[in-house]
Design an enzyme around this catalytic site. Structure first.
Site, short mmCIF file in Angstrom:
data_model
loop_
_atom_site.label_atom_id
_atom_site.label_comp_id
_atom_site.label_asym_id
_atom_site.label_seq_id
_atom_site.Cartn_x
_atom_site.Cartn_y
_atom_site.Cartn_z
N ASP A 105 1.11 -1.17 0.25
CA ASP A 105 -0.20 -0.07 -0.02
C ASP A 105 0.34 1.37 -0.16
O ASP A 105 2.04 1.20 0.60
CB ASP A 105 -0.63 0.16 1.09
N1 URA Z 1 -1.00 -6.10 3.71
C1 URA Z 1 -1.49 -4.70 3.91
O1 URA Z 1 -3.06 -4.53 4.59
N2 URA Z 1 -1.60 -3.55 3.23
C2 URA Z 1 -0.37 -3.93 2.79
O2 URA Z 1 0.30 -3.08 2.31
C3 URA Z 1 0.41 -5.42 2.55
C4 URA Z 1 -0.22 -6.06 3.40
#
Ligand code: URA
Length: 239
Positions: A105
């Site tokens: 993310d």
């Molecule tokens: N899980 C999440 O919630 N975000 C990420 O970036 C990776 C795994």
């Protein structure tokens, strides 16, 4: 099998420099092909000839492999109209054909592998392969009793099927937050955040610390990268 490529591309891909830097290097007479100094960047060579830079032999590989400590605020994409992309952090590297292996993310930090090797990318991200990924997580509240058992059994986060069993380690309190390490074997959308949210805990910080048996290099600050070592590459390929 050998490829026919331009000398400047060979130098840029083997030496991790941009094409412009490679042209300068060649023109300055630092490159030898089969023992002869060559100053013509456009010379076409076979990828299996002996090329040296400042006397050191270069080995051509058509694939490049990097580990980036992804900083917050950039997107795991090759191009984006609004935000910086992870590829923009690979300063001085010939970025043509490179892409991130999977996604973190925008507000997640940590280990992101970047390559132009589609086969390795598929092996690491295919839902059938169950490659382990470990995250360091900070939350606003402590997980309730029983949360670990539920995560280990396979947590229902509202998708068609429950998550695969995950491993959770508590790392104690950090100021007024709670630290955990969570290992999952899938890459569902916002998976870690959603797993904690099932228990009413908001993830305030998320960092991937390992993937496919390799760990983030602690010397890399957010935004820094390096090439993978041969040992790390072998580990990933064994996954
Ligand atoms: N899980 C999440 O919630 N975000 C990420 O970036 C990776 C795994």
């Amino acid at each position: 099998m050998s490829d026919i490529i331009r000398l400047d591309r060979f130098i840029s891909e083997c030496g991790g420099s941009s094409r412009k830097q490679a042209v300068k290097i060649i023109k300055s007479g630092r490159v030898k092909v089969d023992g002869d100094t060559v100053t013509e960047p456009g010379l076409k060579i076979s990828s299996d000839v002996k090329v040296t830079l400042d006397g050191h032999a270069l080995k051509y590989s058509k694939y490049s492999y990097y580990m980036l400590n992804k900083p917050q605020g950039c997107v795991s994409a090759v191009k984006d109209h609004i935000s910086d992309t992870v590829i923009e952090y690979l300063k001085g590297v010939n970025a043509r054909g490179l892409f991130p292996v999977g996604r973190l993310d925008k507000d997640t930090e940590g280990l992101l592998i970047i390559t132009n090797d589609g086969e390795l990318c598929h092996a690491l991200t295919s839902p059938k392969r169950h490659v382990s990924k470990t995250y360091y997580v900070l939350t606003d509240k402590r997980l309730p009793r029983g949360a670990r058992a539920k995560m280990e059994e396979g947590l229902d986060i509202g998708d068609e099927s429950p998550c695969l069993p995950a491993q959770l380690k508590s790392k104690g309190a950090v100021e007024d937050e709670y630290a955990y390490e969570l290992t999952i074997k899938e890459g569902r959308f916002h998976q870690v955040k959603r797993m904690f949210l099932v228990f009413g805990c908001k993830v305030t910080y998320l960092k991937r610390i390992s993937e496919g048996g390799i760990r983030i290099d602690k010397k890399l600050k957010p935004g820094e990268f390096r090439s993978l070592t041969q040992g790390e590459l072998n580990t990933l390929k064994e996954e």
